[in-house]
Scaffold this motif. Sequence first.
Motif, PDB file in Angstrom:
ATOM      1  N   ALA A   1      35.103  51.704  32.482  1.00  0.00           N
ATOM      2  CA  ALA A   1      35.323  53.140  32.628  1.00  0.00           C
ATOM      3  C   ALA A   1      36.665  53.509  32.011  1.00  0.00           C
ATOM      4  N   ARG A   2      36.916  54.825  31.889  1.00  0.00           N
ATOM      5  CA  ARG A   2      38.128  55.297  31.222  1.00  0.00           C
ATOM      6  C   ARG A   2      39.393  54.944  31.982  1.00  0.00           C
ATOM      7  N   ASP A   3      39.294  54.691  33.288  1.00  0.00           N
ATOM      8  CA  ASP A   3      40.494  54.375  34.071  1.00  0.00           C
ATOM      9  C   ASP A   3      40.931  52.921  33.936  1.00  0.00           C
ATOM     10  N   ASP A   4      40.187  52.113  33.173  1.00  0.00           N
ATOM     11  CA  ASP A   4      40.501  50.692  32.968  1.00  0.00           C
ATOM     12  C   ASP A   4      40.479  49.891  34.267  1.00  0.00           C
ATOM     13  N   ASN A   5      39.891  50.446  35.308  1.00  0.00           N
ATOM     14  CA  ASN A   5      39.779  49.747  36.589  1.00  0.00           C
ATOM     15  C   ASN A   5      38.313  49.521  36.959  1.00  0.00           C
ATOM     16  N   ARG A   6      37.521  50.583  36.952  1.00  0.00           N
ATOM     17  CA  ARG A   6      36.102  50.467  37.270  1.00  0.00           C
ATOM     18  C   ARG A   6      35.354  49.882  36.076  1.00  0.00           C
ATOM     19  N   PHE A   7      34.409  49.021  36.372  1.00  0.00           N
ATOM     20  CA  PHE A   7      33.564  48.476  35.310  1.00  0.00           C
ATOM     21  C   PHE A   7      32.168  48.237  35.852  1.00  0.00           C
ATOM     22  N   TYR A   8      31.228  48.096  34.920  1.00  0.00           N
ATOM     23  CA  TYR A   8      29.844  47.781  35.256  1.00  0.00           C
ATOM     24  C   TYR A   8      29.451  46.521  34.481  1.00  0.00           C
ATOM     25  N   ALA A   9      28.503  45.779  35.060  1.00  0.00           N
ATOM     26  CA  ALA A   9      28.039  44.552  34.409  1.00  0.00           C
ATOM     27  C   ALA A   9      26.679  44.187  34.978  1.00  0.00           C
ATOM     28  N   THR A  10      26.061  43.194  34.391  1.00  0.00           N
ATOM     29  CA  THR A  10      24.819  42.625  34.910  1.00  0.00           C
ATOM     30  C   THR A  10      25.134  41.337  35.649  1.00  0.00           C
ATOM     31  N   VAL A  11      24.489  41.148  36.793  1.00  0.00           N
ATOM     32  CA  VAL A  11      24.538  39.862  37.481  1.00  0.00           C
ATOM     33  C   VAL A  11      23.100  39.404  37.699  1.00  0.00           C
ATOM     34  N   SER A  12      22.856  38.124  37.505  1.00  0.00           N
ATOM     35  CA  SER A  12      21.523  37.572  37.753  1.00  0.00           C
ATOM     36  C   SER A  12      21.640  36.465  38.802  1.00  0.00           C
ATOM     37  N   THR A  13      20.638  36.399  39.638  1.00  0.00           N
ATOM     38  CA  THR A  13      20.560  35.340  40.653  1.00  0.00           C
ATOM     39  C   THR A  13      19.144  35.293  41.191  1.00  0.00           C
ATOM     40  N   LYS A  14      18.654  34.108  41.439  1.00  0.00           N
ATOM     41  CA  LYS A  14      17.316  33.897  42.010  1.00  0.00           C
ATOM     42  C   LYS A  14      16.232  34.587  41.187  1.00  0.00           C
ATOM     43  N   GLY A  15      16.409  34.625  39.857  1.00  0.00           N
ATOM     44  CA  GLY A  15      15.405  35.197  38.985  1.00  0.00           C
ATOM     45  C   GLY A  15      15.419  36.708  38.906  1.00  0.00           C
ATOM     46  N   ARG A  16      16.409  37.381  39.514  1.00  0.00           N
ATOM     47  CA  ARG A  16      16.501  38.836  39.462  1.00  0.00           C
ATOM     48  C   ARG A  16      17.815  39.256  38.816  1.00  0.00           C
ATOM     49  N   THR A  17      17.787  40.440  38.219  1.00  0.00           N
ATOM     50  CA  THR A  17      19.012  40.980  37.622  1.00  0.00           C
ATOM     51  C   THR A  17      19.392  42.269  38.342  1.00  0.00           C
ATOM     52  N   TYR A  18      20.710  42.522  38.418  1.00  0.00           N
ATOM     53  CA  TYR A  18      21.231  43.685  39.129  1.00  0.00           C
ATOM     54  C   TYR A  18      22.351  44.323  38.301  1.00  0.00           C
ATOM     55  N   LEU A  19      22.476  45.638  38.476  1.00  0.00           N
ATOM     56  CA  LEU A  19      23.651  46.345  37.983  1.00  0.00           C
ATOM     57  C   LEU A  19      24.732  46.257  39.054  1.00  0.00           C
ATOM     58  N   VAL A  20      25.909  45.808  38.666  1.00  0.00           N
ATOM     59  CA  VAL A  20      27.022  45.766  39.604  1.00  0.00           C
ATOM     60  C   VAL A  20      28.102  46.738  39.148  1.00  0.00           C
ATOM     61  N   GLN A  21      28.783  47.320  40.113  1.00  0.00           N
ATOM     62  CA  GLN A  21      29.985  48.103  39.860  1.00  0.00           C
ATOM     63  C   GLN A  21      31.167  47.300  40.358  1.00  0.00           C
ATOM     64  N   GLY A  22      32.165  47.115  39.488  1.00  0.00           N
ATOM     65  CA  GLY A  22      33.317  46.292  39.838  1.00  0.00           C
ATOM     66  C   GLY A  22      34.599  47.086  39.895  1.00  0.00           C
ATOM     67  N   ASP A  23      35.575  46.525  40.579  1.00  0.00           N
ATOM     68  CA  ASP A  23      36.888  47.132  40.745  1.00  0.00           C
ATOM     69  C   ASP A  23      37.929  46.083  40.357  1.00  0.00           C
ATOM     70  N   MET A  24      38.670  46.330  39.284  1.00  0.00           N
ATOM     71  CA  MET A  24      39.640  45.349  38.807  1.00  0.00           C
ATOM     72  C   MET A  24      40.795  45.155  39.790  1.00  0.00           C
ATOM     73  N   ARG A  25      41.336  46.232  40.349  1.00  0.00           N
ATOM     74  CA  ARG A  25      42.489  46.110  41.238  1.00  0.00           C
ATOM     75  C   ARG A  25      42.130  45.374  42.520  1.00  0.00           C
ATOM     76  N   ARG A  26      40.966  45.670  43.076  1.00  0.00           N
ATOM     77  CA  ARG A  26      40.524  44.994  44.291  1.00  0.00           C
ATOM     78  C   ARG A  26      39.851  43.661  43.980  1.00  0.00           C
ATOM     79  N   TRP A  27      39.483  43.466  42.743  1.00  0.00           N
ATOM     80  CA  TRP A  27      38.742  42.300  42.277  1.00  0.00           C
ATOM     81  C   TRP A  27      37.542  42.034  43.194  1.00  0.00           C
ATOM     82  N   ALA A  28      36.618  42.988  43.130  1.00  0.00           N
ATOM     83  CA  ALA A  28      35.402  42.925  43.925  1.00  0.00           C
ATOM     84  C   ALA A  28      34.296  43.624  43.161  1.00  0.00           C
TER      85      ALA A  28
END
Length: 352
Positions: A219-246
Motif C-alpha cells: 500500500a502507499r503507506d509502506d506499512n500495509r501489504f497484501y500477499a498470497t499464503v498457501s497451506t493444506k492445499g488452499r490459498t488465501y489473501l492475507v493482509q499484513g502489517d510491517m510495523r506489527r509484523w503480523a
Amino acid sequence: MTSSRPAPSLPARLAAFSLRARIIAVLAATTVLATVAVVYTIGAARRAQPTDPASAFGLDHGRLYFRSTGAGAGRVARLPAPDGRSGAASAPRSGHRTTGGPACERFYAAAGTGLCLQRRPGIPPRSYAVVLDRRLREKRRIALTGIPNRARVSASGRMLSWTMFATGDSYATTAFSTRTSILDTRTGYLIKNMEEIPLTLDGRRYHSPDVNYWGVTFARDDNRFYATVSTKGRTYLVQGDMRRWAARTIRENVECPSLSPDNTRLAFKKRVRPGAGAPWRLYVLDLRTLREHPLAESRSVDDQAAWLDDRTLAYALPGREGRSSDVWTVPADGGGSPSLAVPDASSPVRVP
C-alpha cells in the motif's frame, strides 16, 4: 703526426641516409598503424558491449517498461505507455522499443527504484536480487537461491519484495515451495523469508510447516501489504502489517494480488478449474465491499498483473507465432476486451 679518417664517399653517405630514412618511415608507419589499431579496438569493443543502462535510459515517468523477449532478449526495454483512456492499448508496438537495460528474469520499478531478479548459469545456478537507481545503475546486490518468480516495488520506491521458487517452477501443482523476501531500502533491513510472520487464519493463530507466501503488493503507506499464503492445499489473501509484523487471512482462493494505484482494489488470479491445465482467471476485488468481478480476459493468466493506471491492467501470456511471451492489457472494470500491447515481452510496469 696527426692521423685523419678519410671522409665517407658519396655512395656511402647516400646509403646511410637511405637507411635512416627507411628506419624513420618504418617507425612512423608502425606508430600510425598502432594508433589505428587502438582506435579500432576501442570502437569495436564499444560496439560489442551492451548499451550502458545509465546512458541508454532511466526510469522516466509515463514510460512502459518490460523485459524484452525479442530484440535485446532478456534485457529491460521501454516504450511510451499504452493509451489507458480506452482501457486497453490501442495497438501492439514492437518496432520502437528502446532496448539495452539490465538483464533480468523479472523486473519492476517505481519512484526511481528498480528491482531486477537475475539468474546466472553455473553448477548450481546463481540468482540475485539487484536494486537499481533511477538511471538503472546497481545500488545493492543480494545473493538468492532458487528460480526468480515475482518482483514488486512500493509506490514510494522504499519497500521491495521478491519471490523465488525454492522447489518446483509452477503454481499449477502442489509440488512447489517458495521463499519470499522483503527489503526496506530506507533502513537496509532485509527479511530473507517471511514464512515466520505470525499468521492469523479464520481468527486463530495458525502454525503449519507447509506455509508458503508469494506475490507481495504494498500500500502507499509502506506499512500495509497484501500477499498470497498457501497451506493444506488452499490459498488465501492475507493482509499484513510491517510495523506489527503480523498477517491475517481475509479471503480464500486469491493468488498474486496487485493493489491498484488508488489503493481501493486488488487484481488477482483465481483458480476456476481444478488441476494444472489452464486453472486461473483474472479478477478484481473491491476492498471496501469485498465484492469481486471477473475481467474480460478469459484465458488462464499465470502472472501478477500490473496496474498501468486505475483503469487498466497488464500481464504476460505465452506468445504466439513462436514468441516466448507477450504483454496484454485489459480494462479493470470487467468490460471491454483484451488487447495485445507488446509482443515479445514480459514483466510489464508503467512508471507513474
